[in-house]
Design a protein around this motif. Structure first.
Motif, PDB file in Angstrom:
ATOM      1  N   ALA A 127      37.574  42.778  50.542  1.00  0.00           N
ATOM      2  CA  ALA A 127      38.048  41.779  49.579  1.00  0.00           C
ATOM      3  C   ALA A 127      38.277  40.427  50.241  1.00  0.00           C
ATOM      4  O   ALA A 127      38.705  40.347  51.393  1.00  0.00           O
ATOM      5  N   GLU A 174      40.158  36.572  50.407  1.00  0.00           N
ATOM      6  CA  GLU A 174      41.536  36.122  50.219  1.00  0.00           C
ATOM      7  C   GLU A 174      41.767  35.680  48.772  1.00  0.00           C
ATOM      8  O   GLU A 174      42.811  35.969  48.188  1.00  0.00           O
ATOM      9  N   ASP A 175      40.768  34.994  48.177  1.00  0.00           N
ATOM     10  CA  ASP A 175      40.887  34.559  46.773  1.00  0.00           C
ATOM     11  C   ASP A 175      41.021  35.748  45.832  1.00  0.00           C
ATOM     12  O   ASP A 175      41.775  35.708  44.866  1.00  0.00           O
ATOM     13  N   ARG A 176      40.261  36.810  46.130  1.00  0.00           N
ATOM     14  CA  ARG A 176      40.298  38.009  45.277  1.00  0.00           C
ATOM     15  C   ARG A 176      41.677  38.670  45.336  1.00  0.00           C
ATOM     16  O   ARG A 176      42.167  39.198  44.346  1.00  0.00           O
ATOM     17  N   VAL A 177      42.304  38.632  46.506  1.00  0.00           N
ATOM     18  CA  VAL A 177      43.612  39.271  46.682  1.00  0.00           C
ATOM     19  C   VAL A 177      44.734  38.402  46.118  1.00  0.00           C
ATOM     20  O   VAL A 177      45.590  38.870  45.368  1.00  0.00           O
ATOM     21  N   CYS A 178      44.728  37.105  46.463  1.00  0.00           N
ATOM     22  CA  CYS A 178      45.837  36.211  46.101  1.00  0.00           C
ATOM     23  C   CYS A 178      45.678  35.540  44.744  1.00  0.00           C
ATOM     24  O   CYS A 178      46.663  35.164  44.114  1.00  0.00           O
ATOM     25  N   GLY A 179      44.415  35.346  44.318  1.00  0.00           N
ATOM     26  CA  GLY A 179      44.159  34.574  43.112  1.00  0.00           C
ATOM     27  C   GLY A 179      43.689  33.172  43.477  1.00  0.00           C
ATOM     28  O   GLY A 179      43.804  32.744  44.624  1.00  0.00           O
ATOM     29  N   THR A 180      43.143  32.462  42.492  1.00  0.00           N
ATOM     30  CA  THR A 180      42.602  31.117  42.770  1.00  0.00           C
ATOM     31  C   THR A 180      43.132  30.104  41.764  1.00  0.00           C
ATOM     32  O   THR A 180      43.420  30.434  40.613  1.00  0.00           O
ATOM     33  N   GLU A 229      43.735  31.808  38.242  1.00  0.00           N
ATOM     34  CA  GLU A 229      43.035  33.083  38.029  1.00  0.00           C
ATOM     35  C   GLU A 229      43.741  34.136  38.877  1.00  0.00           C
ATOM     36  O   GLU A 229      43.644  34.118  40.106  1.00  0.00           O
ATOM     37  N   GLY A 287      44.981  37.277  41.069  1.00  0.00           N
ATOM     38  CA  GLY A 287      44.292  38.188  41.993  1.00  0.00           C
ATOM     39  C   GLY A 287      44.883  39.588  41.916  1.00  0.00           C
ATOM     40  O   GLY A 287      45.654  39.922  41.006  1.00  0.00           O
ATOM     41  N   LEU A 288      44.552  40.393  42.906  1.00  0.00           N
ATOM     42  CA  LEU A 288      44.999  41.794  42.914  1.00  0.00           C
ATOM     43  C   LEU A 288      46.514  41.915  43.058  1.00  0.00           C
ATOM     44  O   LEU A 288      47.124  42.832  42.514  1.00  0.00           O
TER      45      LEU A 288
END
Length: 354
Positions: free
Chosen positions: A114, A116-122, A137, A139-140
């Motif tokens: 994954a 960092e954007d996918r985990v934290c959000g953007t 957006e 993230g996880l």
């Protein structure tokens, strides 16, 4: 009609109460569900021992939680620590009714690859600059709030993702900053990691962050192995029949966990027991005070699970190895198993005869 039959199209999950053996792992997961502040579970053991199956099963077992409707962070309607800034502002300004809904406890997988954007959000910078709107957006970590975040093969996780997990696990919040724009949201979850010790050690900072460590091994008894294979095969062939078969046991355990959660705030532990727990940690050279805190919390959760409001020595003995074995300093010349060391010191200090 579609709504009514929608459950038939969801992937069936093996019932938690049907899982044979692996009692350490099952106990650790149940105690963390009763008290998420224990700090999560690290499950280390052989491949193919049902780690992922058990973790998904505990999430599926849990009763639904009340959350603010259509909220990306699963915000709690009354607990300030578990709600987003938007929901908090609405409540403080009395701007409209807060609609709620009951949802399943989130069970989120964090893939090894994954970003960092996918985990934290953007943050959508363009929208922020052109329209003056903070567009985020999730993230996880947002999706895992009030649920379970599961990392398989956690010992292979990239260092930058480990740092993010450490920050969120420590604070209970996730902060995303980009081009001077900052968004913060709650990220309180039960962190569950699994891995095979042969594939590498965890960083000490991450290892210490886990409240408990369960060790599991491949079942050696041929009769039990056959039983496990047969049960899994039967489930795969006719999941609905299998789920119906265990529904009563599942509901009993669900009710027991809910009752334990309600009883937990009233569970007391004697001062003398707390002193002795700290003495065990001191004798074992455990760094910091997390070991003392987690052992106390876990013993209280175990007492609540057993429908009692007072911790006994037996409650402590059931959890102390799970809470301390991964906090011992590694001595390359000492091959004594960590579990044995913890048990030995525990029995000495609590004056339990062999």
């Amino acid at each position: 009609m579609v709504q009514e039959n929608s459950k038939e199209f969801t992937t069936p999950i093996f019932p938690f109460t049907a899982i044979v053996g692996q009692d350490e792992m099952k106990l650790a997961l149940q105690l963390n569900v009763i008290d998420p502040k224990i700090g999560g579970v690290l499950i280390m053991g052989d491949r193919g021992t049902g780690k992922s199956t058990t973790i998904r099963a505990i999430a599926d077992l849990l009763p639904e939680i009340e959350a603010v409707a259509e909220d990306p962070f699963n915000s709690h309607p009354t607990n300030l620590e578990l709600m987003s800034s938007e929901v908090k502002s609405k409540i403080q300004n009395n701007s409209g009714d807060i609609q709620t809904e009951f949802i399943k406890v989130p069970m989120i997988d964090l893939p090894l690859g994954a970003t960092e954007d996918r985990v934290c959000g953007t943050i959508d910078i363009e929208k922020a600059l052109t329209e003056g709107i903070k567009s985020f957006e999730p993230g996880l970590l947002a999706k895992a709030n009030r649920g379970i975040l599961y990392v398989d093969e956690i010992n292979l996780l990239d260092d930058h993702l480990v740092d993010i997990l450490l920050d969120s696990a420590a604070s209970g919040w996730n902060t995303v900053e980009r081009e001077g724009i900052s968004i913060r949201h709650p990220a309180r979850f039960v962190l569950v990691g699994s891995g095979n010790p042969e594939e590498g050690e965890l960083r000490p900072q991450l290892l210490d962050r886990f409240g408990m460590q369960a060790e599991i091994a491949t079942e050696k008894d041929p009769t039990l192995r056959v039983k496990i294979v047969e049960e899994r095969t039967s489930f795969d062939q006719s999941p609905k029949i299998w789920l119906d078969k265990y529904e009563e046991e599942q509901q009993e355990l669900r009710d027991r966990i809910v009752a334990a959660q309600k009883l937990l705030p009233n569970v007391k532990i004697e001062y003398d027991f707390r002193i002795k727990i700290s003495e065990v940690c001191s004798r074992l050279d455990v760094d910091g005070l997390r070991g003392d805190i987690v052992t106390t919390r876990a013993a209280q959760a175990y007492a609540a699970y057993d429908k009692r409001d007072k911790v006994t020595i037996d409650d402590i003995s059931q959890v102390i190895v799970l809470c301390l074995r991964h906090r011992l300093r590694k001595d390359p010349l000492d091959y004594t198993v960590e579990s044995y060391k913890v048990e030995k010191i525990f029995k000495e200090i609590f004056e339990i005869e062999e």
